[in-house]
Design an enzyme around this catalytic site. Structure first.
Site, PDB file in Angstrom:
ATOM      1  N   ASP A  65      -9.393   0.402  14.547  1.00 39.45           N
ATOM      2  CA  ASP A  65     -10.124   0.196  13.286  1.00 39.45           C
ATOM      3  C   ASP A  65     -11.510   0.851  13.331  1.00 39.45           C
ATOM      4  OD1 ASP A  65      -7.981  -1.240  12.242  1.00 39.45           O
ATOM      5  OD2 ASP A  65      -8.759  -3.145  12.965  1.00 39.45           O
TER       6      ASP A  65
ATOM      7  N   ARG B  91       4.631   2.227  25.523  1.00 40.11           N
ATOM      8  CA  ARG B  91       4.044   2.621  24.247  1.00 40.11           C
ATOM      9  C   ARG B  91       4.227   4.130  24.026  1.00 40.11           C
ATOM     10  NH1 ARG B  91       0.761  -0.643  21.305  1.00 40.11           N
ATOM     11  NH2 ARG B  91       0.176  -2.072  22.950  1.00 40.11           N
TER      12      ARG B  91
ATOM     13  N   ILE C 297      -0.467  -0.857  17.837  1.00 37.13           N
ATOM     14  CA  ILE C 297      -1.489   0.062  18.321  1.00 37.13           C
ATOM     15  C   ILE C 297      -0.794   1.319  18.821  1.00 37.13           C
ATOM     16  CG2 ILE C 297      -3.221   0.419  20.125  1.00 37.13           C
ATOM     17  CD1 ILE C 297      -3.917  -2.568  19.817  1.00 37.13           C
ATOM     18  N   LEU C 298      -1.290   2.473  18.402  1.00 38.74           N
ATOM     19  CA  LEU C 298      -0.691   3.752  18.796  1.00 38.74           C
ATOM     20  C   LEU C 298      -1.390   4.278  20.046  1.00 38.74           C
ATOM     21  CD1 LEU C 298      -0.503   5.098  15.167  1.00 38.74           C
ATOM     22  CD2 LEU C 298       1.488   4.668  16.634  1.00 38.74           C
TER      23      LEU C 298
ATOM     24  N   HIS D 185      -7.884  -0.503   6.166  1.00 42.00           N
ATOM     25  CA  HIS D 185      -8.203  -1.791   6.792  1.00 42.00           C
ATOM     26  C   HIS D 185      -8.919  -2.653   5.760  1.00 42.00           C
ATOM     27  CE1 HIS D 185      -8.886  -4.616  10.033  1.00 42.00           C
ATOM     28  NE2 HIS D 185     -10.125  -4.746   9.595  1.00 42.00           N
TER      29      HIS D 185
ATOM     30  N   ASN E 123      -5.873   5.387   7.985  1.00 43.96           N
ATOM     31  CA  ASN E 123      -5.508   3.975   8.008  1.00 43.96           C
ATOM     32  C   ASN E 123      -6.290   3.256   6.917  1.00 43.96           C
ATOM     33  OD1 ASN E 123      -4.374   1.477   9.050  1.00 43.96           O
ATOM     34  ND2 ASN E 123      -6.383   1.058   9.957  1.00 43.96           N
TER      35      ASN E 123
ATOM     36  N   MET F  29       1.294  -2.537  12.156  1.00 38.70           N
ATOM     37  CA  MET F  29       0.606  -3.481  13.034  1.00 38.70           C
ATOM     38  C   MET F  29       0.873  -3.214  14.517  1.00 38.70           C
ATOM     39  SD  MET F  29      -1.098  -4.912  10.726  1.00 38.70           S
ATOM     40  CE  MET F  29      -1.863  -6.485  11.134  1.00 38.70           C
TER      41      MET F  29
ATOM     42  N   GLU G 219      -7.413  -2.078  -2.659  1.00 37.79           N
ATOM     43  CA  GLU G 219      -6.685  -1.226  -1.706  1.00 37.79           C
ATOM     44  C   GLU G 219      -5.732  -0.296  -2.432  1.00 37.79           C
ATOM     45  OE1 GLU G 219      -5.087  -2.932   1.967  1.00 37.79           O
ATOM     46  OE2 GLU G 219      -6.085  -4.821   1.488  1.00 37.79           O
TER      47      GLU G 219
ATOM     48  N   ASN H  71       0.834  -1.210   0.000  1.00 43.00           N
ATOM     49  CA  ASN H  71       0.000   0.000   0.000  1.00 43.00           C
ATOM     50  C   ASN H  71       0.864   1.255   0.000  1.00 43.00           C
ATOM     51  OD1 ASN H  71      -3.037  -0.432   0.101  1.00 43.00           O
ATOM     52  ND2 ASN H  71      -2.301  -1.984   1.542  1.00 43.00           N
TER      53      ASN H  71
HETATM   54  C1  GAR Z   1      -3.095  -4.661   3.885  1.00 48.49           C
HETATM   55  O1  GAR Z   1      -4.046  -5.551   3.392  1.00 48.49           O
HETATM   56  C2  GAR Z   1      -3.723  -3.725   4.888  1.00 48.49           C
HETATM   57  O2  GAR Z   1      -5.030  -3.331   4.548  1.00 48.49           O
HETATM   58  C3  GAR Z   1      -3.705  -4.562   6.125  1.00 48.49           C
HETATM   59  O3  GAR Z   1      -2.486  -5.243   6.096  1.00 48.49           O
HETATM   60  C4  GAR Z   1      -2.065  -5.380   4.746  1.00 48.49           C
HETATM   61  C5  GAR Z   1      -0.701  -4.761   4.613  1.00 48.49           C
HETATM   62  O4  GAR Z   1      -0.176  -5.027   3.332  1.00 48.49           O
HETATM   63  N1  GAR Z   1      -3.842  -3.767   7.305  1.00 48.49           N
HETATM   64  C6  GAR Z   1      -4.394  -4.197   8.424  1.00 48.49           C
HETATM   65  O5  GAR Z   1      -4.816  -5.319   8.567  1.00 48.49           O
HETATM   66  C7  GAR Z   1      -4.442  -3.163   9.530  1.00 48.49           C
HETATM   67  N2  GAR Z   1      -5.246  -3.617  10.629  1.00 48.49           N
HETATM   68  P1  GAR Z   1       0.969  -4.098   2.769  1.00 48.49           P
HETATM   69  O6  GAR Z   1       2.085  -4.070   3.820  1.00 48.49           O
HETATM   70  O7  GAR Z   1       1.421  -4.799   1.516  1.00 48.49           O
HETATM   71  O8  GAR Z   1       0.391  -2.744   2.508  1.00 48.49           O
END
Ligand code: GAR
Length: 193
Positions: free
Chosen positions: A145, A65, A92-93, A109, A107, A90, A174, A14
């Site tokens: 989320d 944190r 949590i902030l 999701h 973000n 991944m 995405e 992404n």
């Molecule tokens: C993506 O599918 C994103 O939407 C998801 O992780 C993947 C990361 O892929 N995000 C989450 O699950 C956040 N809770 P990428 O590193 O190739 O962008």
């Protein structure tokens, strides 16, 4: 052009879609840095190859944190970031960090929020037996989320889908959705009240 920092933890596809979009002269944002909490995140090499500053800090090196997030804040400040995009980040902030970036942090999701928050959204979608799934770009608020959607995209769930085939179909969306959502935010066409 708005100065955007992207936070990743892994592959970074992404983030790559944002970098590619920002290469267009008329795109309203530029990617000024990529931060990862993992040194082995695949996306770091891509960023470096494209001349984008990177920073890696392991959350394991910080006691709390809040300490870790203060370090992220310092990195973002060094880059002069105006907008933060979480892209497969991944961690949590902390609430303090999220509140400081309120209305300036997005973000993505991989589900049609508010459905299937948290981990394994594709597995959750299959288990629930839905016929439609997708992805959402949303404002980040302290609740995980959660936060108002900026844009969402839908895909069908097919009878033979596994979590992997479904994830791949969603990921194609995405990569179109995040650049479009960021462009709207950067142009001031989307905002958080
Ligand atoms: C993506 O599918 C994103 O939407 C998801 O992780 C993947 C990361 O892929 N995000 C989450 O699950 C956040 N809770 P990428 O590193 O190739 O962008």
């Amino acid at each position: 052009r708005k100065r955007v920092a992207v936070l990743i933890s892994g592959r970074g596809s992404n983030m790559q879609s944002l970098v590619h979009a920002a290469a267009a002269a008329d795109y309203p944002a530029e990617i000024v840095g990529v931060f990862s909490n993992r040194a082995d995140a695949g996306g770091l090499a891509f960023a470096a190859e494209h001349g984008i500053p990177t920073a890696v800090r392991s959350h394991r090196d910080f006691n709390t944190r809040a300490d870790f997030d203060a370090e992220i804040e310092a990195v973002l400040e060094g880059w002069g970031a105006e907008i933060v995009c979480l892209a497969g980040f991944m961690r949590i902030l902390s609430e303090g960090f999220v509140e400081r970036w309120r209305g300036r942090m997005l973000n993505i999701h991989p589900s049609l929020l508010p459905a299937f928050k948290g981990l394994d959204p594709h597995g959750q979608a299959l288990a629930a037996g839905v016929t439609e799934h997708g992805c959402t770009v949303h404002w980040v608020i302290p609740a995980l989320d959660d936060g108002p959607a900026i844009l969402a995209a839908r895909v069908p769930v097919l009878p033979d889908d596994t979590a992997d085939t479904l994830a791949a179909r969603v990921l194609v969306e995405e990569h179109k959705l995040y650049p479009e959502a960021l462009a709207r935010v950067a142009r001031g066409e989307a905002w958080l009240d």
